[in-house]
Design a protein around this motif. Sequence first.
Motif, mmCIF file in Angstrom:
data_model
loop_
_atom_site.group_PDB
_atom_site.id
_atom_site.type_symbol
_atom_site.label_atom_id
_atom_site.label_comp_id
_atom_site.label_asym_id
_atom_site.label_seq_id
_atom_site.Cartn_x
_atom_site.Cartn_y
_atom_site.Cartn_z
ATOM 1 N N ALA A 403 0.694 -1.336 0.136
ATOM 2 C CA ALA A 403 0.236 0.069 -0.014
ATOM 3 C C ALA A 403 0.856 1.393 -0.035
ATOM 4 O O ALA A 403 0.603 2.331 -0.485
ATOM 5 N N LYS A 405 4.070 1.341 -1.084
ATOM 6 C CA LYS A 405 4.611 1.282 -2.527
ATOM 7 C C LYS A 405 3.909 1.746 -3.723
ATOM 8 O O LYS A 405 4.440 2.699 -4.450
ATOM 9 N N PHE A 406 2.652 1.235 -3.728
ATOM 10 C CA PHE A 406 1.751 1.497 -4.850
ATOM 11 C C PHE A 406 0.972 2.814 -4.454
ATOM 12 O O PHE A 406 -0.331 2.625 -4.765
ATOM 13 N N ASP A 431 -6.627 0.707 0.726
ATOM 14 C CA ASP A 431 -5.413 1.873 0.537
ATOM 15 C C ASP A 431 -6.126 2.796 -0.574
ATOM 16 O O ASP A 431 -7.041 2.622 -1.162
ATOM 17 N N ILE A 434 -2.741 3.518 -6.326
ATOM 18 C CA ILE A 434 -2.924 3.615 -7.706
ATOM 19 C C ILE A 434 -4.024 2.433 -8.357
ATOM 20 O O ILE A 434 -4.348 2.727 -9.450
ATOM 21 N N GLY A 435 -4.556 1.726 -7.316
ATOM 22 C CA GLY A 435 -5.484 0.766 -7.723
ATOM 23 C C GLY A 435 -4.970 -0.385 -8.682
ATOM 24 O O GLY A 435 -3.923 -0.313 -8.969
ATOM 25 N N GLN A 449 4.766 -12.772 -10.401
ATOM 26 C CA GLN A 449 3.614 -11.852 -11.251
ATOM 27 C C GLN A 449 3.716 -10.429 -10.834
ATOM 28 O O GLN A 449 3.466 -10.093 -9.657
ATOM 29 N N ARG A 450 3.729 -9.562 -11.723
ATOM 30 C CA ARG A 450 4.125 -8.270 -11.308
ATOM 31 C C ARG A 450 3.152 -7.514 -12.493
ATOM 32 O O ARG A 450 2.993 -7.807 -13.660
ATOM 33 N N HIS A 452 3.863 -4.155 -12.876
ATOM 34 C CA HIS A 452 4.597 -3.089 -13.393
ATOM 35 C C HIS A 452 6.055 -3.207 -13.392
ATOM 36 O O HIS A 452 6.484 -4.514 -13.386
ATOM 37 N N GLY A 459 10.594 -4.620 -7.054
ATOM 38 C CA GLY A 459 10.360 -5.653 -6.515
ATOM 39 C C GLY A 459 10.258 -7.147 -7.175
ATOM 40 O O GLY A 459 11.008 -7.043 -8.153
ATOM 41 N N MET A 462 6.890 -11.552 -5.547
ATOM 42 C CA MET A 462 6.697 -12.552 -4.611
ATOM 43 C C MET A 462 5.773 -12.320 -3.256
ATOM 44 O O MET A 462 5.241 -13.062 -2.645
ATOM 45 N N LEU A 464 2.900 -11.043 -2.848
ATOM 46 C CA LEU A 464 1.474 -11.612 -2.634
ATOM 47 C C LEU A 464 1.296 -12.878 -2.683
ATOM 48 O O LEU A 464 0.180 -13.570 -2.455
HETATM 49 P P1 ADP Z 1 5.795 -6.693 -6.013
HETATM 50 O O1 ADP Z 1 5.372 -6.019 -4.774
HETATM 51 O O2 ADP Z 1 7.173 -7.015 -5.555
HETATM 52 O O3 ADP Z 1 5.789 -6.276 -7.284
HETATM 53 P P2 ADP Z 1 3.644 -8.360 -4.926
HETATM 54 O O4 ADP Z 1 3.277 -9.863 -5.158
HETATM 55 O O5 ADP Z 1 3.512 -7.832 -3.906
HETATM 56 O O6 ADP Z 1 5.044 -8.078 -5.769
HETATM 57 O O7 ADP Z 1 2.505 -7.632 -6.032
HETATM 58 C C1 ADP Z 1 2.322 -8.157 -7.407
HETATM 59 C C2 ADP Z 1 1.773 -6.733 -8.199
HETATM 60 O O8 ADP Z 1 0.473 -6.576 -7.593
HETATM 61 C C3 ADP Z 1 2.587 -5.902 -7.954
HETATM 62 O O9 ADP Z 1 3.537 -5.532 -8.770
HETATM 63 C C4 ADP Z 1 1.557 -4.818 -8.430
HETATM 64 O O10 ADP Z 1 1.374 -4.597 -9.665
HETATM 65 C C5 ADP Z 1 0.234 -4.970 -7.717
HETATM 66 N N1 ADP Z 1 0.032 -4.621 -6.280
HETATM 67 C C6 ADP Z 1 0.125 -5.012 -5.107
HETATM 68 N N2 ADP Z 1 -0.421 -4.496 -4.278
HETATM 69 C C7 ADP Z 1 -0.762 -3.348 -4.668
HETATM 70 C C8 ADP Z 1 -1.550 -2.362 -4.189
HETATM 71 N N3 ADP Z 1 -1.834 -1.985 -2.729
HETATM 72 N N4 ADP Z 1 -1.924 -1.510 -5.105
HETATM 73 C C9 ADP Z 1 -1.753 -1.451 -6.401
HETATM 74 N N5 ADP Z 1 -1.082 -2.440 -6.828
HETATM 75 C C10 ADP Z 1 -0.881 -3.236 -6.176
#
Ligand code: ADP
Length: 496
Positions: A403, A405-406, A431, A434-435, A449-450, A452, A459, A462, A464
């Motif tokens: 929350a 970071k994004f 949060d 950015i959604g 999986q990301r 961005h 990041g 890993m 989530l």
């Molecule tokens: P990382 O944070 O290392 O990229 P995560 O597994 O934590 O890996 O998250 C995977 C992806 O999910 C992120 O790259 C991002 O695109 C999206 N994401 C996770 N949490 C959020 C959030 N709170 N708001 C928006 N996007 C999110």
Amino acid sequence: MGEPKPPVPAGEERVTIESEHLAAIVRSSDDAILSKDRNATITSWNEAAERLYGYTSEEVVGQSVAILIPPDRQGEELEIVRRILAGERVEHYATERVRKDGTRVAVSLTASPIHGAGGEIVGVSTQARDISAAQQSEQQMAGAFEGAPIGIAVFSIEPGSFGRLHQVNAEMTRLLGYTQEELAAVSPGELTHPDDAELERVLIEELAAGRRSSYGIEKRNRHKDGRWVWVWLTVSLLGIDDPPRSAVAHMFDISYRKSAESELKQVRTNLERSNAELDQFAYVASHDLKEPLIILSAYARMLGERHGDALDEEGRTFLGHVRDEAGRMKAMIDDLLDYSRLQTRAEDTQTVELANVLDLALKTLAPRLEETQARVDVEGRLPSVEGSPAQFERLFRNLISNALKFRGQDAPVISVSAEHAGGEWIVSVRDNGIGIDPAKAGRIFDVFQRLHSQEEYAGTGMGLAICKRIVERHGGRIWVEPAAGGGSAFRFALQD
Ligand code: ADP
């Protein structure tokens, strides 16, 4: 002293009174009573006979009893008269008679001789009872017994043994493979699997001793062809005898369910084994990959330190990339190692106050919370759940650090809340960031999986995946929804 007794009538007067009593009893009897002479001519007929056969007394007295007898049973009445004349008893003789309207009625006959003044037999009186209703319900019961899709057997209870089978239905013969006659000769104990015999012996003993009135067990029976058939058996006492003498067994074929169960067990064992092997593989692979990576980083560092001057600008940039990428790979491997180590063993499980582990996570994240000027609100009370405190702390840490970071343009506002619904706790971490595009929301919980690039947000992809594994290892599920007013709401549900 009571009332003085009326004088006892004597002689002829007494005989008259007794005959009048008897006549009244005959008249009001519920059984159809008729008398006939030695030639089978009807001589008397009561009201119940009128009701049963439909003829009035005027219509039948003087007629031959043959009018009541179906054509195929004509010989029967002569036979009854013959037996009575021979001094035999005829009691509860089940047969059929014909009513005035031509319909047939099932009756039970009891016949007795009528003696003349000299003691000789002058006729026969017959009592008839309508047994059609009883016969019909008997037939229905027999049909229900025979046609039942579960095996039914009535058996005698004999102390010290499994008893003897007396009545078995068709399904029971199918289940065991023996005919009814063969089953009468075997003891149910002989057909019971040795591993189930002791338990059932004890249960039958308790039944015989009146300590229980029924039992139900899953057991194996030997089919005549030698195979073991799994059945669900219930046994209940019949009647009110003390000690109990008979019981009824209901048997249901559960071999299909049993084989499905054992297949499922096998699949589950295989799955658990292959999951454990996969974890082991991920662990070993990431562990072994780390070593050459550390050496690679060390050489890159030494190259920069000792020979950096010998490189031109481009060479130094490339070396910087090598070091960055090595660092990223190390982070990925560390996360993968963490992921593969996530096990919830029974001994780790304890009652976890989610409010406490959330506090711990916030303490760890304090510098970043301050740096981003974030606010974290806990709405209402968070529940306590069963599980690993360290893992729940990690879960909150990952969700809140995402929350941060994004985050969007505004300072992060994060709210944590819990609600109880349908026997589970649903915890939300919302949060104002950015959604997440709902179309892509499904895959963000997968390993690496990301959504961005590294340049946008650093990041490993890993975080989530680790959250999902933690929640699933605790029997729950995790998902994301768009939060009202922008941002994301991560939710996880745990059984209460
Ligand atoms: P990382 O944070 O290392 O990229 P995560 O597994 O934590 O890996 O998250 C995977 C992806 O999910 C992120 O790259 C991002 O695109 C999206 N994401 C996770 N949490 C959020 C959030 N709170 N708001 C928006 N996007 C999110």
